[in-house]
Design a protein around this motif. Structure first.
Motif, mmCIF file in Angstrom:
data_model
loop_
_atom_site.group_PDB
_atom_site.id
_atom_site.type_symbol
_atom_site.label_atom_id
_atom_site.label_comp_id
_atom_site.label_asym_id
_atom_site.label_seq_id
_atom_site.Cartn_x
_atom_site.Cartn_y
_atom_site.Cartn_z
ATOM 1 N N GLY A 38 0.698 -1.231 -0.221
ATOM 2 C CA GLY A 38 0.027 0.045 0.048
ATOM 3 C C GLY A 38 0.895 1.264 0.017
ATOM 4 N N ALA A 39 1.988 1.274 0.766
ATOM 5 C CA ALA A 39 2.734 2.305 0.955
ATOM 6 C C ALA A 39 3.510 2.668 -0.550
ATOM 7 N N LEU A 40 4.049 1.568 -1.192
ATOM 8 C CA LEU A 40 4.661 1.496 -2.242
ATOM 9 C C LEU A 40 3.536 2.174 -3.492
ATOM 10 N N GLU A 41 2.512 1.530 -3.669
ATOM 11 C CA GLU A 41 1.287 2.095 -4.318
ATOM 12 C C GLU A 41 1.053 3.712 -4.216
ATOM 13 N N ALA A 42 1.047 4.056 -2.988
ATOM 14 C CA ALA A 42 0.812 5.490 -2.656
ATOM 15 C C ALA A 42 2.160 6.189 -3.105
ATOM 16 N N GLY A 43 3.466 5.760 -2.766
ATOM 17 C CA GLY A 43 4.602 6.498 -3.389
ATOM 18 C C GLY A 43 4.602 6.613 -4.832
ATOM 19 N N ILE A 44 4.170 5.569 -5.670
ATOM 20 C CA ILE A 44 4.037 5.539 -7.214
ATOM 21 C C ILE A 44 3.054 6.732 -7.482
ATOM 22 N N ALA A 45 1.869 6.687 -6.777
ATOM 23 C CA ALA A 45 0.896 7.994 -7.392
ATOM 24 C C ALA A 45 1.419 9.266 -7.092
ATOM 25 N N GLN A 46 2.298 9.387 -5.746
ATOM 26 C CA GLN A 46 2.835 10.717 -5.736
ATOM 27 C C GLN A 46 3.915 11.039 -6.675
ATOM 28 N N GLU A 47 4.764 10.083 -7.169
ATOM 29 C CA GLU A 47 5.837 10.220 -8.199
ATOM 30 C C GLU A 47 4.951 10.731 -9.368
ATOM 31 N N LEU A 48 3.878 10.162 -9.749
ATOM 32 C CA LEU A 48 3.149 10.426 -10.936
ATOM 33 C C LEU A 48 2.507 11.776 -10.867
ATOM 34 N N ARG A 49 2.238 12.154 -9.522
ATOM 35 C CA ARG A 49 1.655 13.491 -9.376
ATOM 36 C C ARG A 49 2.626 14.702 -9.694
ATOM 37 N N ASP A 50 3.900 14.248 -8.911
ATOM 38 C CA ASP A 50 4.972 15.284 -9.055
ATOM 39 C C ASP A 50 5.532 15.492 -10.565
ATOM 40 N N ASP A 51 5.548 14.248 -11.374
ATOM 41 C CA ASP A 51 5.998 14.473 -12.550
ATOM 42 C C ASP A 51 4.980 14.259 -13.729
ATOM 43 N N ARG A 52 4.229 15.181 -13.988
ATOM 44 C CA ARG A 52 3.052 14.847 -15.106
ATOM 45 C C ARG A 52 3.399 14.513 -16.646
ATOM 46 N N GLN A 53 4.734 14.323 -16.779
ATOM 47 C CA GLN A 53 5.338 14.035 -18.013
ATOM 48 C C GLN A 53 5.831 12.750 -17.970
ATOM 49 N N LEU A 54 5.907 12.139 -16.794
ATOM 50 C CA LEU A 54 6.326 10.421 -16.587
ATOM 51 C C LEU A 54 5.258 9.803 -17.021
ATOM 52 N N THR A 55 5.585 8.864 -17.732
ATOM 53 C CA THR A 55 4.475 7.933 -18.505
ATOM 54 C C THR A 55 4.376 6.551 -17.587
ATOM 55 N N LEU A 56 3.352 6.064 -17.826
ATOM 56 C CA LEU A 56 3.362 4.547 -17.199
ATOM 57 C C LEU A 56 4.303 3.661 -17.728
ATOM 58 N N ASN A 57 4.590 3.630 -19.131
ATOM 59 C CA ASN A 57 5.397 2.834 -19.863
ATOM 60 C C ASN A 57 6.778 2.845 -19.123
ATOM 61 N N VAL A 58 7.424 4.420 -19.135
ATOM 62 C CA VAL A 58 8.497 4.491 -18.564
ATOM 63 C C VAL A 58 8.657 4.039 -17.188
ATOM 64 N N LEU A 59 7.729 4.388 -16.208
ATOM 65 C CA LEU A 59 7.707 3.887 -14.944
ATOM 66 C C LEU A 59 7.752 2.559 -14.769
ATOM 67 N N ALA A 60 7.063 1.861 -15.774
ATOM 68 C CA ALA A 60 6.918 0.369 -15.425
ATOM 69 C C ALA A 60 8.288 -0.451 -15.683
ATOM 70 N N GLN A 61 9.258 0.434 -16.347
ATOM 71 C CA GLN A 61 10.571 0.035 -16.767
ATOM 72 C C GLN A 61 11.348 -0.191 -15.281
#
Length: 203
Positions: A38-61
């Motif tokens: 749960g903490a990891l998923e919340a951290g991922i969400a925050q990462e995506l909020r902080d960088d709106r150009q970060l795509t899911l494809n890039v993050l998934a790598q």
């Protein structure tokens, strides 16, 4: 003709060691790993909020999930839509996990490893218990576990536990061509009946 079948249920109760192993595994499965995830998923969400150009494809790598899985995980976490990188902005920056997200990922991986170790220890305890109680059936053991008797059988085989002998029902009618031929009964019950034949012994 009267015969005797296997003895009735043994009234087995798990040892303190097995109870401790089960409690340790349950804690990891129901508390430690879910909290870390749960903490990891919340951290991922925050990462995506902080960088709106970060795509899911890039993050998934950088994560053990696909972009599609990340999309599902982020569905209800108020993650804003992704913004496309504009050529006028120059080269897109190379993404690396933030220190916060790296720590959360490491904590979750540790929790997953702990679950595997706790599961292995629990299975070893189950096998030891079965070896210590030769008359104990897989079904009786399964009554004290969150698994079926088939799963107990798989664990027993993996740890070279001698095969269990199935217990029959308390009273079983044996027929031949549809005609009753014999009845099997628990030995302890039979010997208490009036007129019990002393020549009949437990088998």
């Amino acid at each position: 003709m009267a015969t005797t079948d296997s003895p009735p249920a043994s009234g087995y109760q798990p040892s303190d060691q097995l109870r401790a192993c089960l409690a340790a595994w349950t804690k990891v499965v129901k508390e430690t790993e879910p909290q870390a995830r749960g903490a990891l998923e919340a951290g991922i969400a925050q990462e995506l909020r902080d960088d709106r150009q970060l795509t899911l494809n890039v993050l998934a790598q950088h994560l053990p999930w696909t972009a599609e899985m990340l999309r599902l995980l982020m569905a209800n976490r108020d993650v804003p839509p992704r913004e496309r990188h504009r050529q006028a902005e120059g080269e897109a920056p190379v993404y690396t996990l933030s220190e916060r997200l790296r720590d959360l990922l490491a904590a979750w991986n540790l929790a997953v490893d702990d679950e595997k170790k706790a599961r292995a220890e629990l299975e070893r305890c189950i096998a030891d218990e079965l070896k210590a109680h030769p008359a104990l059936t897989n079904a009786e053991m399964a009554e004290h576990l969150p698994w079926s008797q088939e799963q107990v059988r798989v664990i027993a085989r993996a740890h070279n536990v001698p095969r269990r002998r199935k217990r029959g029902s308390d009273h079983k009618l044996i027929e031949e061509n549809g005609v009753p031929k014999a009845v099997t009964v628990p030995y302890d019950w039979y010997v208490q009946q009036p007129g019990a034949d002393p020549a009949i012994v437990r088998r």
